[in-house]
Design an enzyme around this catalytic site. Structure first.
Site, mmCIF file in Angstrom:
data_model
loop_
_atom_site.group_PDB
_atom_site.id
_atom_site.type_symbol
_atom_site.label_atom_id
_atom_site.label_comp_id
_atom_site.label_asym_id
_atom_site.label_seq_id
_atom_site.Cartn_x
_atom_site.Cartn_y
_atom_site.Cartn_z
ATOM 1 C CB SER A 144 -0.868 0.529 1.080
ATOM 2 O OG SER A 144 -1.627 1.216 1.409
ATOM 3 C CE1 TYR A 158 -4.589 -3.055 5.224
ATOM 4 C CE2 TYR A 158 -3.410 -0.418 4.819
ATOM 5 C CZ TYR A 158 -4.254 -1.152 4.143
ATOM 6 O OH TYR A 158 -4.366 -1.272 2.694
ATOM 7 C CE LYS A 162 -2.443 -3.576 2.548
ATOM 8 N NZ LYS A 162 -2.153 -5.360 1.766
HETATM 9 N N1 LIG Z 1 -8.471 -0.247 -2.183
HETATM 10 C C1 LIG Z 1 -7.464 0.710 -1.460
HETATM 11 O O1 LIG Z 1 -8.072 1.882 -1.372
HETATM 12 C C2 LIG Z 1 -6.101 0.313 -1.530
HETATM 13 C C3 LIG Z 1 -5.167 1.187 -1.143
HETATM 14 C C4 LIG Z 1 -4.109 0.376 -0.714
HETATM 15 C C5 LIG Z 1 -3.355 -0.973 -1.121
HETATM 16 N N2 LIG Z 1 -5.261 -1.470 -1.045
HETATM 17 C C6 LIG Z 1 -4.630 -3.185 -0.843
HETATM 18 O O2 LIG Z 1 -4.935 -4.180 -1.459
HETATM 19 C C7 LIG Z 1 -5.339 -5.330 -1.839
HETATM 20 C C8 LIG Z 1 -7.161 -5.698 -2.060
HETATM 21 O O3 LIG Z 1 -7.782 -4.722 -1.304
HETATM 22 P P1 LIG Z 1 -9.215 -3.987 -2.385
HETATM 23 O O4 LIG Z 1 -9.070 -2.768 -2.228
HETATM 24 O O5 LIG Z 1 -9.283 -5.185 -3.232
HETATM 25 O O6 LIG Z 1 -10.221 -4.352 -1.454
HETATM 26 P P2 LIG Z 1 -11.650 -4.781 -1.941
HETATM 27 O O7 LIG Z 1 -12.729 -5.377 -2.996
HETATM 28 O O8 LIG Z 1 -12.406 -5.322 0.023
HETATM 29 O O9 LIG Z 1 -10.852 -7.144 -1.776
HETATM 30 C C9 LIG Z 1 -10.370 -7.636 -0.889
HETATM 31 C C10 LIG Z 1 -10.423 -8.762 -1.555
HETATM 32 O O10 LIG Z 1 -9.143 -9.593 -0.231
HETATM 33 C C11 LIG Z 1 -10.192 -11.514 0.214
HETATM 34 N N3 LIG Z 1 -10.156 -11.111 1.571
HETATM 35 C C12 LIG Z 1 -10.267 -10.936 2.484
HETATM 36 N N4 LIG Z 1 -10.401 -11.441 3.765
HETATM 37 C C13 LIG Z 1 -9.304 -13.366 3.703
HETATM 38 C C14 LIG Z 1 -8.793 -13.921 3.916
HETATM 39 N N5 LIG Z 1 -9.984 -13.835 5.244
HETATM 40 N N6 LIG Z 1 -8.969 -14.729 3.024
HETATM 41 C C15 LIG Z 1 -9.104 -15.119 1.888
HETATM 42 N N7 LIG Z 1 -9.425 -13.540 1.451
HETATM 43 C C16 LIG Z 1 -9.544 -12.428 2.102
HETATM 44 C C17 LIG Z 1 -11.733 -10.253 0.011
HETATM 45 O O11 LIG Z 1 -12.094 -11.625 -0.378
HETATM 46 P P3 LIG Z 1 -13.526 -12.386 0.948
HETATM 47 O O12 LIG Z 1 -14.229 -11.083 1.603
HETATM 48 O O13 LIG Z 1 -14.419 -13.059 -0.099
HETATM 49 O O14 LIG Z 1 -12.472 -13.470 1.496
HETATM 50 C C18 LIG Z 1 -11.415 -9.801 -1.668
HETATM 51 O O15 LIG Z 1 -11.236 -10.050 -2.437
HETATM 52 C C19 LIG Z 1 -5.584 -5.297 -0.030
HETATM 53 O O16 LIG Z 1 -4.558 -6.016 0.211
HETATM 54 C C20 LIG Z 1 -5.094 -4.174 0.238
HETATM 55 O O17 LIG Z 1 -4.992 -3.805 1.943
HETATM 56 C C21 LIG Z 1 -6.288 -1.320 -0.646
#
Ligand SMILES: NC(=O)c1ccc[n+]([C@@H]2O[C@H](COP(=O)([O-])OP(=O)(O)OC[C@H]3O[C@@H](n4cnc5c(N)ncnc54)[C@H](OP(=O)(O)O)[C@@H]3O)[C@@H](O)[C@H]2O)c1
Length: 261
Positions: A144, A158, A162
Protein backbone atom coordinates in the site's frame (compact mmCIF):
# COMPACT_ATOMS: atom_id res chain seq x y z
CA UNK A 1 8.82 -14.59 -20.24
CA UNK A 2 6.15 -12.52 -21.92
CA UNK A 3 2.62 -12.90 -20.59
CA UNK A 4 1.17 -12.43 -24.06
CA UNK A 5 3.12 -15.25 -25.75
CA UNK A 6 2.87 -18.36 -23.56
CA UNK A 7 -0.12 -20.01 -21.90
CA UNK A 8 0.60 -19.54 -18.23
CA UNK A 9 -1.29 -19.63 -14.95
CA UNK A 10 -1.71 -16.82 -12.42
CA UNK A 11 -2.81 -17.45 -8.83
CA UNK A 12 -4.56 -14.42 -7.36
CA UNK A 13 -5.64 -14.15 -3.72
CA UNK A 14 -8.55 -11.85 -2.89
CA UNK A 15 -9.90 -12.19 -6.43
CA UNK A 16 -13.58 -11.97 -5.47
CA UNK A 17 -13.55 -8.17 -5.48
CA UNK A 18 -11.64 -4.97 -6.16
CA UNK A 19 -7.97 -5.01 -7.17
CA UNK A 20 -7.78 -8.83 -7.10
CA UNK A 21 -10.73 -9.11 -9.47
CA UNK A 22 -9.09 -6.51 -11.71
CA UNK A 23 -5.90 -8.63 -11.77
CA UNK A 24 -8.00 -11.63 -12.80
CA UNK A 25 -9.63 -9.62 -15.61
CA UNK A 26 -6.32 -8.22 -16.85
CA UNK A 27 -4.52 -11.56 -16.85
CA UNK A 28 -7.52 -13.32 -18.48
CA UNK A 29 -7.47 -10.65 -21.24
CA UNK A 30 -3.84 -11.61 -21.82
CA UNK A 31 -4.85 -15.27 -22.20
CA UNK A 32 -3.63 -16.63 -18.87
CA UNK A 33 -5.38 -19.39 -16.99
CA UNK A 34 -6.26 -18.40 -13.44
CA UNK A 35 -6.55 -19.76 -9.94
CA UNK A 36 -8.75 -17.47 -7.89
CA UNK A 37 -8.80 -17.52 -4.09
CA UNK A 38 -11.05 -15.76 -1.55
CA UNK A 39 -13.50 -16.75 1.17
CA UNK A 40 -16.70 -16.18 -0.84
CA UNK A 41 -17.17 -18.92 -3.42
CA UNK A 42 -20.13 -17.38 -5.29
CA UNK A 43 -18.43 -14.23 -6.62
CA UNK A 44 -15.38 -16.33 -7.53
CA UNK A 45 -17.57 -18.74 -9.52
CA UNK A 46 -19.36 -15.86 -11.28
CA UNK A 47 -15.99 -14.36 -12.17
CA UNK A 48 -14.71 -17.73 -13.39
CA UNK A 49 -17.76 -18.26 -15.60
CA UNK A 50 -17.56 -14.74 -17.04
CA UNK A 51 -13.82 -14.76 -17.76
CA UNK A 52 -13.95 -18.32 -19.12
CA UNK A 53 -16.72 -17.32 -21.55
CA UNK A 54 -15.14 -13.98 -22.53
CA UNK A 55 -11.53 -15.07 -22.96
CA UNK A 56 -11.55 -18.86 -23.30
CA UNK A 57 -9.27 -19.27 -20.28
CA UNK A 58 -9.52 -21.92 -17.55
CA UNK A 59 -10.33 -20.45 -14.16
CA UNK A 60 -9.93 -22.70 -11.12
CA UNK A 61 -11.99 -21.55 -8.15
CA UNK A 62 -10.37 -22.22 -4.78
CA UNK A 63 -12.44 -20.83 -1.92
CA UNK A 64 -10.22 -20.40 1.13
CA UNK A 65 -9.86 -18.35 4.26
CA UNK A 66 -6.33 -17.02 4.62
CA UNK A 67 -6.85 -16.33 8.33
CA UNK A 68 -6.41 -20.11 8.61
CA UNK A 69 -2.63 -20.81 8.59
CA UNK A 70 -3.30 -24.16 6.86
CA UNK A 71 -4.94 -22.59 3.79
CA UNK A 72 -1.77 -21.81 1.76
CA UNK A 73 -0.53 -25.41 2.08
CA UNK A 74 -3.98 -26.78 1.22
CA UNK A 75 -4.05 -24.66 -1.96
CA UNK A 76 -0.53 -25.78 -2.85
CA UNK A 77 -1.31 -29.46 -2.26
CA UNK A 78 -4.53 -29.33 -4.29
CA UNK A 79 -2.79 -27.67 -7.22
CA UNK A 80 0.17 -30.06 -7.03
CA UNK A 81 -2.22 -33.04 -7.10
CA UNK A 82 -3.71 -31.59 -10.31
CA UNK A 83 -0.25 -30.83 -11.79
CA UNK A 84 -1.10 -27.14 -12.12
CA UNK A 85 1.97 -24.88 -12.15
CA UNK A 86 1.78 -21.35 -10.87
CA UNK A 87 3.76 -18.98 -13.08
CA UNK A 88 2.47 -15.77 -11.52
CA UNK A 89 1.56 -15.30 -7.87
CA UNK A 90 -0.42 -12.22 -6.82
CA UNK A 91 -0.62 -11.85 -3.04
CA UNK A 92 -3.49 -9.40 -2.94
CA UNK A 93 -6.02 -10.45 -0.25
CA UNK A 94 -6.37 -7.89 2.50
CA UNK A 95 -8.54 -5.47 4.43
CA UNK A 96 -8.30 -2.27 6.44
CA UNK A 97 -8.24 -2.12 10.23
CA UNK A 98 -9.45 1.29 11.41
CA UNK A 99 -9.11 2.14 15.10
CA UNK A 100 -6.43 2.26 17.76
CA UNK A 101 -4.75 -0.99 18.83
CA UNK A 102 -6.66 -1.59 22.06
CA UNK A 103 -10.02 -0.52 20.61
CA UNK A 104 -9.99 -3.42 18.16
CA UNK A 105 -10.63 -7.00 19.29
CA UNK A 106 -7.58 -9.26 19.18
CA UNK A 107 -8.94 -11.71 16.55
CA UNK A 108 -9.05 -8.88 14.00
CA UNK A 109 -5.36 -8.09 14.63
CA UNK A 110 -4.44 -11.78 14.49
CA UNK A 111 -6.30 -12.09 11.16
CA UNK A 112 -4.52 -8.99 9.83
CA UNK A 113 -1.13 -10.51 10.51
CA UNK A 114 -2.20 -13.89 9.12
CA UNK A 115 -3.78 -12.62 5.88
CA UNK A 116 -1.45 -9.73 5.01
CA UNK A 117 1.87 -10.89 6.50
CA UNK A 118 2.03 -14.67 7.05
CA UNK A 119 -0.02 -15.93 4.09
CA UNK A 120 1.87 -13.95 1.40
CA UNK A 121 5.21 -15.16 2.76
CA UNK A 122 3.97 -18.75 3.04
CA UNK A 123 2.60 -18.69 -0.53
CA UNK A 124 5.93 -17.35 -1.83
CA UNK A 125 7.75 -20.05 0.13
CA UNK A 126 5.50 -22.74 -1.37
CA UNK A 127 5.35 -21.58 -5.01
CA UNK A 128 8.71 -19.88 -5.62
CA UNK A 129 10.87 -23.06 -5.58
CA UNK A 130 9.12 -24.43 -8.70
CA UNK A 131 9.53 -21.02 -10.36
CA UNK A 132 13.23 -21.18 -9.48
CA UNK A 133 13.49 -24.62 -11.09
CA UNK A 134 11.78 -23.32 -14.25
CA UNK A 135 13.94 -20.18 -14.01
CA UNK A 136 10.87 -18.10 -14.66
CA UNK A 137 8.14 -16.53 -12.58
CA UNK A 138 6.41 -13.39 -11.41
CA UNK A 139 5.35 -12.38 -7.89
CA UNK A 140 3.29 -9.30 -7.07
CA UNK A 141 2.81 -8.46 -3.39
CA UNK A 142 0.03 -5.95 -2.86
CA UNK A 143 1.24 -3.60 -0.13
CA UNK A 144 0.00 0.00 0.00
CA UNK A 145 1.04 3.61 -0.38
CA UNK A 146 0.66 3.64 3.39
CA UNK A 147 3.95 1.70 3.52
CA UNK A 148 5.60 5.07 2.80
CA UNK A 149 3.71 7.09 5.39
CA UNK A 150 5.18 7.92 8.81
CA UNK A 151 3.77 5.93 11.75
CA UNK A 152 0.70 7.50 13.33
CA UNK A 153 -2.14 6.82 15.74
CA UNK A 154 -4.98 4.74 14.33
CA UNK A 155 -2.64 2.94 11.95
CA UNK A 156 -0.81 0.82 14.49
CA UNK A 157 -1.06 -2.43 12.56
CA UNK A 158 -2.23 -1.96 8.95
CA UNK A 159 0.55 0.49 8.05
CA UNK A 160 3.39 -1.53 9.61
CA UNK A 161 2.06 -4.74 8.04
CA UNK A 162 2.07 -3.11 4.61
CA UNK A 163 5.59 -1.71 5.21
CA UNK A 164 6.70 -5.21 6.18
CA UNK A 165 5.17 -6.69 3.01
CA UNK A 166 6.89 -4.05 0.84
CA UNK A 167 10.26 -4.70 2.56
CA UNK A 168 9.80 -8.46 2.28
CA UNK A 169 9.06 -8.03 -1.41
CA UNK A 170 12.24 -6.00 -1.97
CA UNK A 171 14.38 -8.59 -0.19
CA UNK A 172 12.73 -11.46 -2.08
CA UNK A 173 13.34 -9.65 -5.36
CA UNK A 174 17.04 -9.45 -4.55
CA UNK A 175 17.11 -13.19 -3.78
CA UNK A 176 15.13 -14.23 -6.86
CA UNK A 177 16.77 -11.97 -9.42
CA UNK A 178 19.35 -14.53 -10.53
CA UNK A 179 16.59 -17.16 -10.96
CA UNK A 180 14.67 -15.17 -13.56
CA UNK A 181 11.83 -14.36 -11.15
CA UNK A 182 10.53 -10.80 -11.09
CA UNK A 183 9.10 -9.56 -7.78
CA UNK A 184 7.21 -6.29 -7.40
CA UNK A 185 5.54 -4.63 -4.43
CA UNK A 186 2.38 -2.88 -5.57
CA UNK A 187 1.68 0.19 -3.41
CA UNK A 188 -1.64 1.70 -4.43
CA UNK A 189 -3.23 4.78 -2.93
CA UNK A 190 -6.99 5.17 -2.54
CA UNK A 191 -8.61 2.82 -5.04
CA UNK A 192 -12.30 2.26 -5.78
CA UNK A 193 -12.98 -1.26 -4.44
CA UNK A 194 -14.90 -2.93 -1.65
CA UNK A 195 -12.03 -2.05 0.72
CA UNK A 196 -13.67 0.91 2.45
CA UNK A 197 -16.94 -0.98 3.01
CA UNK A 198 -15.08 -4.03 4.31
CA UNK A 199 -13.28 -1.75 6.79
CA UNK A 200 -16.63 -0.37 7.92
CA UNK A 201 -16.02 2.98 6.13
CA UNK A 202 -13.44 5.44 7.38
CA UNK A 203 -13.40 9.18 7.97
CA UNK A 204 -10.68 9.57 5.34
CA UNK A 205 -12.69 7.88 2.63
CA UNK A 206 -15.43 10.50 2.98
CA UNK A 207 -13.02 13.43 3.13
CA UNK A 208 -10.70 12.39 0.28
CA UNK A 209 -11.39 14.28 -2.98
CA UNK A 210 -12.51 12.24 -5.98
CA UNK A 211 -9.40 13.00 -8.05
CA UNK A 212 -7.21 11.19 -5.52
CA UNK A 213 -8.94 7.87 -6.20
CA UNK A 214 -7.67 5.30 -8.70
CA UNK A 215 -9.53 2.75 -10.74
CA UNK A 216 -8.80 -0.88 -9.79
CA UNK A 217 -8.13 -1.92 -13.39
CA UNK A 218 -5.64 0.93 -13.87
CA UNK A 219 -3.88 -0.24 -10.69
CA UNK A 220 -3.72 -3.87 -11.86
CA UNK A 221 -2.48 -2.84 -15.32
CA UNK A 222 0.26 -0.69 -13.78
CA UNK A 223 1.38 -3.59 -11.58
CA UNK A 224 1.47 -6.06 -14.47
CA UNK A 225 3.57 -3.62 -16.52
CA UNK A 226 5.86 -3.07 -13.53
CA UNK A 227 6.46 -6.75 -12.77
CA UNK A 228 7.18 -7.45 -16.45
CA UNK A 229 9.86 -4.76 -16.25
CA UNK A 230 11.05 -6.16 -12.91
CA UNK A 231 10.39 -2.89 -11.11
CA UNK A 232 10.87 -3.29 -7.33
CA UNK A 233 7.99 -0.98 -6.41
CA UNK A 234 4.90 0.08 -8.34
CA UNK A 235 3.06 3.18 -7.13
CA UNK A 236 0.23 3.79 -9.58
CA UNK A 237 -0.67 7.44 -10.29
CA UNK A 238 1.30 10.68 -10.35
CA UNK A 239 -0.25 12.00 -7.14
CA UNK A 240 0.55 8.81 -5.21
CA UNK A 241 4.14 8.84 -6.49
CA UNK A 242 4.46 12.46 -5.32
CA UNK A 243 3.13 11.52 -1.87
CA UNK A 244 5.73 8.75 -1.54
CA UNK A 245 8.57 11.09 -2.57
CA UNK A 246 7.26 13.86 -0.29
CA UNK A 247 7.34 11.66 2.80
CA UNK A 248 10.72 10.22 1.83
CA UNK A 249 12.40 13.63 1.80
CA UNK A 250 10.39 15.16 4.65
CA UNK A 251 11.99 15.13 8.14
CA UNK A 252 10.25 12.41 10.19
CA UNK A 253 8.75 14.83 12.73
CA UNK A 254 7.16 16.98 10.00
CA UNK A 255 5.81 13.90 8.22
CA UNK A 256 4.30 12.55 11.45
CA UNK A 257 2.70 15.92 12.17
CA UNK A 258 1.10 16.08 8.70
CA UNK A 259 -0.21 12.51 8.79
CA UNK A 260 -1.39 12.99 12.37
CA UNK A 261 -3.50 15.94 11.23
N1 LIG B 1 -8.64 -0.02 -2.04
C1 LIG B 1 -7.67 0.71 -1.56
O1 LIG B 1 -7.83 1.94 -1.39
C2 LIG B 1 -6.34 0.07 -1.25
C3 LIG B 1 -5.21 0.92 -1.09
C4 LIG B 1 -3.98 0.33 -0.81
C5 LIG B 1 -3.85 -1.05 -0.72
N2 LIG B 1 -4.96 -1.85 -0.86
C6 LIG B 1 -4.76 -3.30 -0.75
O2 LIG B 1 -5.28 -3.93 -1.90
C7 LIG B 1 -5.61 -5.28 -1.59
C8 LIG B 1 -6.96 -5.60 -2.19
O3 LIG B 1 -7.95 -4.84 -1.53
P1 LIG B 1 -9.17 -4.16 -2.31
O4 LIG B 1 -9.01 -2.70 -2.21
O5 LIG B 1 -9.34 -4.76 -3.64
O6 LIG B 1 -10.37 -4.54 -1.31
P2 LIG B 1 -11.62 -5.50 -1.49
O7 LIG B 1 -12.42 -5.09 -2.69
O8 LIG B 1 -12.31 -5.49 -0.16
O9 LIG B 1 -10.98 -6.93 -1.78
C9 LIG B 1 -10.32 -7.65 -0.77
C10 LIG B 1 -10.21 -9.09 -1.23
O10 LIG B 1 -9.51 -9.84 -0.21
C11 LIG B 1 -10.28 -11.00 0.09
N3 LIG B 1 -10.08 -11.39 1.48
C12 LIG B 1 -10.30 -10.66 2.59
N4 LIG B 1 -10.08 -11.39 3.69
C13 LIG B 1 -9.71 -12.63 3.26
C14 LIG B 1 -9.39 -13.84 3.90
N5 LIG B 1 -9.43 -13.97 5.24
N6 LIG B 1 -9.07 -14.92 3.15
C15 LIG B 1 -9.05 -14.83 1.80
N7 LIG B 1 -9.37 -13.73 1.12
C16 LIG B 1 -9.70 -12.63 1.86
C17 LIG B 1 -11.73 -10.58 -0.17
O11 LIG B 1 -12.56 -11.71 -0.47
P3 LIG B 1 -13.53 -12.44 0.57
O12 LIG B 1 -14.19 -11.38 1.39
O13 LIG B 1 -14.46 -13.22 -0.32
O14 LIG B 1 -12.64 -13.33 1.36
C18 LIG B 1 -11.56 -9.74 -1.43
O15 LIG B 1 -11.53 -10.57 -2.57
C19 LIG B 1 -5.55 -5.38 -0.06
O16 LIG B 1 -4.37 -6.06 0.32
C20 LIG B 1 -5.51 -3.93 0.41
O17 LIG B 1 -4.85 -3.79 1.63
C21 LIG B 1 -6.18 -1.32 -1.14
Amino acid sequence: MSVSQTRMTALITGASSGIGQAFAEEYAKRGLDLIVVARKADPLQLLADRLGAQHGVTVTVMPGDLTDPETPLRIFDQLSARHINVDILVNNAGFGVPGNLCDVAWPRHRDTIEVMASAPVRLCHLFAPAMQKRRSGRIINVASLSAFLPPHAGGTLYYPVKSYLAQFSLALRAEMKADGINVTALCPGFTHTGFQDAAGGTVESVAIPKWMWSDANDVAQAAIRAVERNKPICIPGVFNKAVAVFFKIMPGAVGRFIVGR
